[in-house]
Design an enzyme around this catalytic site. Structure first.
Site, mmCIF file in Angstrom:
data_model
loop_
_atom_site.group_PDB
_atom_site.id
_atom_site.type_symbol
_atom_site.label_atom_id
_atom_site.label_comp_id
_atom_site.label_asym_id
_atom_site.label_seq_id
_atom_site.Cartn_x
_atom_site.Cartn_y
_atom_site.Cartn_z
ATOM 1 N N GLU A 71 20.081 31.590 37.194
ATOM 2 C CA GLU A 71 18.722 32.162 37.208
ATOM 3 C C GLU A 71 17.897 31.689 36.017
ATOM 4 O O GLU A 71 16.676 31.625 36.088
ATOM 5 C CB GLU A 71 18.774 33.700 37.192
ATOM 6 C CG GLU A 71 19.017 34.284 38.561
ATOM 7 C CD GLU A 71 18.730 35.780 38.647
ATOM 8 O OE1 GLU A 71 18.412 36.417 37.634
ATOM 9 O OE2 GLU A 71 18.853 36.315 39.768
ATOM 10 N N HIS A 95 45.339 25.852 43.546
ATOM 11 C CA HIS A 95 45.849 25.775 44.924
ATOM 12 C C HIS A 95 44.712 25.871 45.932
ATOM 13 O O HIS A 95 44.931 26.192 47.094
ATOM 14 C CB HIS A 95 46.884 26.889 45.144
ATOM 15 C CG HIS A 95 47.988 26.824 44.127
ATOM 16 N ND1 HIS A 95 49.109 26.058 44.290
ATOM 17 C CD2 HIS A 95 48.084 27.373 42.893
ATOM 18 C CE1 HIS A 95 49.877 26.156 43.211
ATOM 19 N NE2 HIS A 95 49.265 26.952 42.351
ATOM 20 N N LYS A 138 12.387 38.742 46.946
ATOM 21 C CA LYS A 138 12.204 40.202 46.854
ATOM 22 C C LYS A 138 10.925 40.600 47.588
ATOM 23 O O LYS A 138 10.895 41.564 48.353
ATOM 24 C CB LYS A 138 12.091 40.652 45.387
ATOM 25 C CG LYS A 138 13.414 40.766 44.635
ATOM 26 C CD LYS A 138 13.172 41.423 43.255
ATOM 27 C CE LYS A 138 14.471 41.580 42.468
ATOM 28 N NZ LYS A 138 14.315 42.238 41.160
#
Ligand code: PA5
Length: 478
Positions: free
Chosen positions: A300, A329, A443
């Site tokens: 951000e 892995h 938003k």
């Protein structure tokens, strides 16, 4: 422990494997490149220091607020005796730091411990507005004995406010409105925002989100410290560790300042060597939350379209979280043989808080004899060394940060280190590391789609493009 008598910083950074000596000039950095950027780092240091002296860069002062830590400790001591459950409602910078701190410093199965051993309430987080998680949380908590801590800097984030309204209704239903408001603590702006207004109207106890500090830098404020203290974390130790890293990072010399060094290494690796991704890979489950918290901070803060002078730069280095040895892995095959486009930041713990001896292997299975007399911490730590070696052999830049132990001060050090590293990296990229205009766009679109007043024209715009007759939608024929 106060910030003024803080211990010395203890983190070590080994960056030999980022350098051309170890991995060659095509992928590695040269001392000359570090020298060339040292002047810019020093002048940006002067600017950041001057801004701080003039009342800006307020996040740097959080380690000094021991009075707030005292208030939170007293609040937490009361609440720990009073409540069986604690729900944190917040998202992004309003929950990731708390999760990282508690993951690092509390028992990993803390919620499963008997009440008398746990020392404080069980800890639940409602961050995503996921109805299944909400239902499961409300089904499991003991509402009459639950403290709800709603955390939002802006006081209006849709996910947080929606989760809070649901939890509040459940709490009201369980204990009645009068009692419910006593079981809520709001962490929000001291003056502004919808949650501030509601808290004042309803008389909730409140703690401040410090004005002038972005959400992702609030971990060392009430935002991170209330949950940490409720879960038994030594929050004064956290602040002291952060202050120790701040002290160590006062020098403009990039080779002696760990935050500036990491900022420069990552920036140069990205812009000069095409390493557009940064993997943070601790070899300790306890530190995995810190890589998640850092992921938000780096993304951000640096992921910006515009430079500070208004040019389109599309800056940023994509942060990835990984966990050693598990991701050996899963991811290491890609990191070692796939595109050479990453820097891998390994985190080692010099000492784990438990030693677990590996039991004697059966004599009949000779191939397991190498585990004889070893212990698990030794194995996981040698895997960190082995991974660094294998990456280096494959000419993949990697550096290792080692903390001698995992304790509150070390976690505080990581927080301050990464925050300053990010501010300096923003300066090197030429972007403003504060603010998050790209998040705000989403938003606002959410508000519009949910029908919030004042967002009508954005809603019309969004719905105009939502037709289902596009040739580019693959759906089953109905
Ligand atoms: O770093 C930030 O500022 C953001 O990630 C916010 O923390 C996040 O969007 C939540 O915002 P708020 O605390 O206002 O609810």
């Amino acid at each position: 422990m106060s910030a003024s008598n803080s211990p010395a910083s203890r983190l070590t950074i080994d960056y030999r494997n980022v350098m051309a000596d170890a991995i060659g000039e095509e992928h590695g950095l040269t001392p000359a490149q570090l020298d060339a950027i040292a002047g810019k780092v020093a002048s940006e240091h002067e600017r950041i220091t001057a801004e701080h002296d003039a009342g800006g860069q307020k996040w740097m002062d959080l380690p000094d607020d021991t009075a707030l830590a005292d208030r939170i400790t007293a609040f937490a001591e009361r609440a720990r005796g009073q409540y069986r459950d604690y729900i944190l409602i917040g998202i992004g910078g309003s929950s990731l730091g708390a999760i990282a701190t508690i993951q690092a410093l509390a028992n990993p199965y803390r919620n499963l411990l008997p009440d008398e051993q746990r020392g404080g309430p069980r800890f639940f987080v409602l961050d995503n507005p996921d109805p299944e998680k909400m239902r499961a949380t409300l089904d499991i908590v003991d509402l009459p004995n639950t403290l709800i801590n709603v955390v939002t800097k802006s006081g209006q984030t849709a996910e947080t406010m929606a989760n809070f309204l649901v939890a509040l209704e459940a709490l009201d239903g369980a204990v009645g409105k009068e009692q419910a408001r006593k079981q809520i603590v709001a962490t929000t702006d001291p003056k502004e925002g919808l949650l501030r207004q509601l808290a004042d109207e309803e008389g909730y106890e409140t703690f401040p989100v410090p004005p002038g500090v972005d959400g992702r830098q609030t971990v060392l404020s009430a935002v991170g410290m209330i949950p940490a203290a409720l879960c038994g974390v030594d929050i004064h130790g956290l602040l002291a560790g952060a202050a120790a890293m701040r002290e160590r990072s006062k020098t403009p010399d990039l080779r002696r300042n760990p935050a500036y060094l990491l900022a420069a290494l990552n920036y140069l690796a990205d812009t000069e060597r095409g390493k557009a991704m940064l993997v943070t890979m601790p070899y300790a489950d306890a530190l995995f939350g810190i890589s998640d918290w850092f992921r938000q901070l780096w993304a951000e803060s640096l992921g910006k379209r515009l430079s500070v002078s208004g040019e389109e730069v599309f800056a940023g280095q994509t942060p990835i979280k990984a966990l050693g040895a598990i991701d050996q892995h899963s991811q290491i095959q890609l990191y070692t043989e796939g595109p050479n486009d990453k820097v891998i930041s390994i985190i080692r713990a010099g000492e784990y808080r438990n030693q677990v001896a590996i039991a004697e292997p059966p004599a009949s299975i000779g191939e397991l004899a190498y585990l004889r007399g070893a212990e698990l911490g030794q194995l996981i730590d040698r895997e960190a060394l082995a991974t660094a070696w294998a990456l280096t052999q494959a000419r993949r830049p990697n550096y290792t940060i080692t903390t001698p132990v995992i304790d509150a001060a070390a976690v505080g050090e990581f927080f301050f280190l990464y925050e300053l590293q990010t501010v300096m990296a923003g300066a090197l990229y030429g972007v403003d590391p504060f603010g998050q205009p790209g998040v705000e766009a989403g938003k606002n679109a959410t508000y519009a789609l949910m029908g919030r007043t004042g967002y009508e024209s954005l809603r019309d715009e969004l719905l105009a493009g939502a037709g289902a007759d596009s040739p580019y939608i693959a759906a089953p024929k109905g």
